[in-house]
Write a protein that holds these residues in place. Structure first.
Motif, PDB file in Angstrom:
ATOM      1  N   ALA A  21      10.426  11.706  10.896  1.00  0.00           N
ATOM      2  CA  ALA A  21      10.085  13.036  10.375  1.00  0.00           C
ATOM      3  C   ALA A  21      10.071  13.050   8.857  1.00  0.00           C
ATOM      4  O   ALA A  21       9.426  13.900   8.243  1.00  0.00           O
ATOM      5  N   GLU A  22      10.774  12.113   8.252  1.00  0.00           N
ATOM      6  CA  GLU A  22      10.835  12.064   6.799  1.00  0.00           C
ATOM      7  C   GLU A  22      10.058  10.844   6.288  1.00  0.00           C
ATOM      8  O   GLU A  22      10.541  10.076   5.464  1.00  0.00           O
ATOM      9  N   GLU A  23       8.866  10.663   6.829  1.00  0.00           N
ATOM     10  CA  GLU A  23       8.043   9.513   6.476  1.00  0.00           C
ATOM     11  C   GLU A  23       7.822   9.454   4.966  1.00  0.00           C
ATOM     12  O   GLU A  23       7.553  10.462   4.313  1.00  0.00           O
ATOM     13  N   PHE A  24       7.938   8.241   4.431  1.00  0.00           N
ATOM     14  CA  PHE A  24       7.837   8.045   2.995  1.00  0.00           C
ATOM     15  C   PHE A  24       6.982   6.810   2.755  1.00  0.00           C
ATOM     16  O   PHE A  24       7.352   5.699   3.145  1.00  0.00           O
ATOM     17  N   ARG A  25       5.828   7.005   2.127  1.00  0.00           N
ATOM     18  CA  ARG A  25       4.902   5.898   1.935  1.00  0.00           C
ATOM     19  C   ARG A  25       4.792   5.570   0.447  1.00  0.00           C
ATOM     20  O   ARG A  25       4.521   6.450  -0.372  1.00  0.00           O
ATOM     21  N   VAL A  26       4.990   4.300   0.131  1.00  0.00           N
ATOM     22  CA  VAL A  26       4.966   3.856  -1.260  1.00  0.00           C
ATOM     23  C   VAL A  26       3.825   2.870  -1.482  1.00  0.00           C
ATOM     24  O   VAL A  26       3.408   2.156  -0.557  1.00  0.00           O
ATOM     25  N   GLY A  27       3.329   2.843  -2.722  1.00  0.00           N
ATOM     26  CA  GLY A  27       2.328   1.875  -3.128  1.00  0.00           C
ATOM     27  C   GLY A  27       2.810   1.116  -4.344  1.00  0.00           C
ATOM     28  O   GLY A  27       3.393   1.706  -5.263  1.00  0.00           O
ATOM     29  N   LEU A  28       2.605  -0.186  -4.353  1.00  0.00           N
ATOM     30  CA  LEU A  28       3.066  -1.042  -5.449  1.00  0.00           C
ATOM     31  C   LEU A  28       1.856  -1.626  -6.170  1.00  0.00           C
ATOM     32  O   LEU A  28       0.884  -2.046  -5.538  1.00  0.00           O
ATOM     33  N   VAL A  29       1.956  -1.672  -7.501  1.00  0.00           N
ATOM     34  CA  VAL A  29       0.887  -2.228  -8.326  1.00  0.00           C
ATOM     35  C   VAL A  29       1.403  -3.480  -9.021  1.00  0.00           C
ATOM     36  O   VAL A  29       2.382  -3.430  -9.765  1.00  0.00           O
ATOM     37  N   GLN A  30       0.749  -4.603  -8.748  1.00  0.00           N
ATOM     38  CA  GLN A  30       1.118  -5.885  -9.352  1.00  0.00           C
ATOM     39  C   GLN A  30       0.014  -6.280 -10.327  1.00  0.00           C
ATOM     40  O   GLN A  30      -1.021  -6.805  -9.940  1.00  0.00           O
ATOM     41  N   GLY A  31       0.254  -5.995 -11.616  1.00  0.00           N
ATOM     42  CA  GLY A  31      -0.798  -6.173 -12.616  1.00  0.00           C
ATOM     43  C   GLY A  31      -1.088  -7.605 -12.991  1.00  0.00           C
ATOM     44  O   GLY A  31      -2.165  -7.918 -13.487  1.00  0.00           O
ATOM     45  N   ASN A  32      -0.109  -8.508 -12.799  1.00  0.00           N
ATOM     46  CA  ASN A  32      -0.258  -9.931 -13.129  1.00  0.00           C
ATOM     47  C   ASN A  32      -0.683 -10.120 -14.586  1.00  0.00           C
ATOM     48  O   ASN A  32      -1.650 -10.817 -14.893  1.00  0.00           O
ATOM     49  N   ILE A  33       0.080  -9.485 -15.480  1.00  0.00           N
ATOM     50  CA  ILE A  33      -0.200  -9.578 -16.918  1.00  0.00           C
ATOM     51  C   ILE A  33       0.562 -10.761 -17.492  1.00  0.00           C
ATOM     52  O   ILE A  33       1.779 -10.878 -17.325  1.00  0.00           O
ATOM     53  N   ASP A  34      -0.142 -11.641 -18.166  1.00  0.00           N
ATOM     54  CA  ASP A  34       0.483 -12.827 -18.761  1.00  0.00           C
ATOM     55  C   ASP A  34       1.501 -12.407 -19.820  1.00  0.00           C
ATOM     56  O   ASP A  34       1.208 -11.563 -20.674  1.00  0.00           O
ATOM     57  N   GLN A  35       2.673 -13.003 -19.760  1.00  0.00           N
ATOM     58  CA  GLN A  35       3.746 -12.608 -20.675  1.00  0.00           C
ATOM     59  C   GLN A  35       3.397 -12.881 -22.134  1.00  0.00           C
ATOM     60  O   GLN A  35       3.853 -12.177 -23.037  1.00  0.00           O
ATOM     61  N   SER A  36       2.583 -13.877 -22.378  1.00  0.00           N
ATOM     62  CA  SER A  36       2.275 -14.258 -23.755  1.00  0.00           C
ATOM     63  C   SER A  36       1.405 -13.223 -24.473  1.00  0.00           C
ATOM     64  O   SER A  36       1.354 -13.203 -25.708  1.00  0.00           O
ATOM     65  N   VAL A  37       0.712 -12.355 -23.704  1.00  0.00           N
ATOM     66  CA  VAL A  37      -0.147 -11.345 -24.332  1.00  0.00           C
ATOM     67  C   VAL A  37       0.330  -9.924 -24.071  1.00  0.00           C
ATOM     68  O   VAL A  37      -0.252  -8.974 -24.597  1.00  0.00           O
TER      69      VAL A  37
END
Length: 524
Positions: free
Chosen positions: A235-251
């Motif tokens: 009854a308390e459904e909770f839907r999440v979305g994750l964003v994985q940007g894959n940004i290089d640490q050097s920039v």
């Protein structure tokens, strides 16, 4: 119980006297223990090896003095730490700006410190040779005590606790909601002692005890998996979305790349909400490479993105606070809701030594000059479980996920889901992201809450309260994922009482140590 090992310089009662092994064979046995332990952890994850990994080192114990046992244990620990944490040299060389010889020296110093714990374990095993019951039943509590000390001393470093090797055995690790990872560490060391005793001295009682304990743990785990709350759609459904940007640490912190980073996260988020009805979008640690409210342009753009998504957003972002009038950096997570703006804020409490701050600054004054990337961050003061509708988010930033006491603080404050924002880009394509992810999984099991892990370069994942993976994204992949979270379970024994099992093991070890010392003093 009869004597497990003969006294030194006396022939064994069960057969003819044998020559002592060559020192090279003893060293090879210690090295084997170190390699077997490392192979039990990711990436290899040959977890069955952990059940016999200590046997080669324990085999050497009767053939050396206490000092010799300490040295062999140190060698085993040095090999294990070096082959498990090798990636630290890469991190401090590439991002700390250290020359390779200095980076290797930093790694060697850390490994030498960590090797003191297996060395102490071997020394204890040698001191207890004349006490069969202590050897058979006391070594496992002694190891747990040493792990617990390592997890707390000098800010703590519980990265390679032995129980984590058994993560693939989902039924076995369910006992973590009672004992934490220490219960599995205890069982693995107890099994190693039983293997040696059974193989060399034909004493099967310790092995029978291990089978009994493992059977109880597996039966409990099977029951928990069958009666657990991994199924979504409540009854308390909770839907999440994750964003994985894959940004290089050097920039990532290059001002010229700032707009492109925000473009990446905005576009991925828009695609995500178009495909799914979501209750929350999550961006990883420092996903927004600017200072909120201090840089007007990027701050305004973040709010424009929020309003376009029409979905609450949890984002990792650096912040600035004033401490005694001086500005200090903080590693923060902001919860933003459409039309409301910031509705919750969490500041990382457990900072990374030599990465986010320099410990013992007055003593180690030279470190900042060596490690140009060492920050001067200010830790947060308390947990900040963030309410979002009927749910409460317990936030852990980066390697805070490997400290169960921090997750426990959040759960005891009412968190119904744990969210880990992290940036494992520092580690490259090493075994570190895999190790980090598998340790984080245990927090779901310990507290019976769903666990959301959002990482810049991966591995992003959503875990059910049983630790089962509901969704994940591979390392070095740009993309998104979504999952419907199961409801949390009732508060666990571990949430109520914390490391009680580890405390009992520590008390047992201390009691045996004090009793043995007093007994030896009374013996003429």
């Amino acid at each position: 119980m009869r004597r497990l090992f003969p006294r030194r310089n006396h022939p064994p009662s069960h057969g003819p006297r044998t020559a002592s092994p060559h020192p090279g064979a003893l060293a090879l046995a210690a090295i084997s223990t170190g390699l077997f332990l490392s192979a039990s952890f990711p990436k290899l994850s040959w977890y069955p090896l952990a059940w016999i990994a200590w046997v080669p080192l324990l085999w050497t114990i009767p053939h050396v003095s206490p000092g010799g046992a300490f040295r062999l244990g140190f060698l085993a620990g040095l090999v294990h730490a070096g082959t498990t944490l090798y990636w630290i040299a890469y991190v401090v060389q590439r991002y700390g700006g250290l020359p390779l010889p200095v980076a290797l020296s930093v790694l060697l110093l850390l490994c030498a410190y960590l090797a003191l714990y297996p060395a102490a374990f071997a020394w204890i095993a040698r001191r207890w040779l004349s006490r069969p019951a202590w050897w058979a039943w006391g070594l496992a509590p002694a190891w747990v005590a040493l792990e617990w000390v390592r997890a707390h001393l000098f800010t703590g470093f519980p990265w390679t606790q032995l129980g984590y090797t058994q993560t693939p055995l989902l039924p076995l690790i369910q006992v973590a909601d009672v004992t934490g990872v220490y219960g599995v560490s205890w069982l693995v060391v107890q099994a190693n002692a039983a293997v040696l005793i059974g193989w060399r001295f034909k004493n099967i009682r310790p092995a029978l005890a291990v089978f009994l304990c493992a059977g109880v743990a597996l039966a409990y785990g099977s029951w928990r998996l069958q009666t657990g709350n991994d199924a979504a759609g409540t009854a308390e459904e909770f839907r999440v979305g994750l964003v994985q940007g894959n940004i290089d640490q050097s920039v990532k912190w290059d001002p010229a790349y700032q707009a492109k980073t925000l473009d990446t996260y905005e576009e991925l988020s828009r695609q995500l909400v178009r495909r799914n009805r979501l209750d929350l979008v999550v961006w990883p640690e420092t996903a927004a490479p600017f200072f909120y409210d201090m840089e007007a342009g990027p701050t305004a753009r973040l709010h424009e993105t929020l309003e376009a998504l029409k979905t609450p957003l949890l984002v990792g972002i650096p912040g600035v606070v004033r401490v005694e009038g001086a500005p200090k950096l903080q590693n923060q997570a902001l919860l933003l809701e459409p039309s409301r703006g910031v509705t919750g804020r969490y500041s990382k409490r457990h900072l990374v030594p030599f990465g986010e701050y320099v410990p013992l600054k007055k003593v180690l004054f030279f470190v900042e000059k060596l490690v140009a990337a060492a920050g001067d961050f200010q830790p947060g003061k308390e947990p900040a479980a963030l309410p979002l509708g009927r749910h409460v988010l317990g936030v852990l930033i980066c390697y805070e996920a490997i400290f169960p006491e921090l997750a426990r603080d959040e759960v005891r404050r009412g968190a119904t889901v744990l969210v880990n924002l992290t940036n494992d880009a520092w580690f490259g394509d090493s075994s570190a992201p895999y190790q980090h992810k598998e340790m984080a999984r245990w927090r779901a099991v310990e507290f019976r809450v769903p666990f959301v892990r959002c990482a810049n370069t991966g591995i992003s994942a959503v875990f059910a309260p049983s630790g089962k993976t509901l969704a994940d994204l591979p390392l070095n992949t740009r993309g998104t994922l979504s999952a419907t979270l199961p409801s949390p379970g009732p508060i666990t024994f571990y949430a109520r009482f914390g490391d009680l099992f580890a405390w009992l093991c520590t008390l047992t070890t201390a009691t045996l140590g004090v009793y043995g010392a007093l007994r030896n003093r009374r013996t003429p």
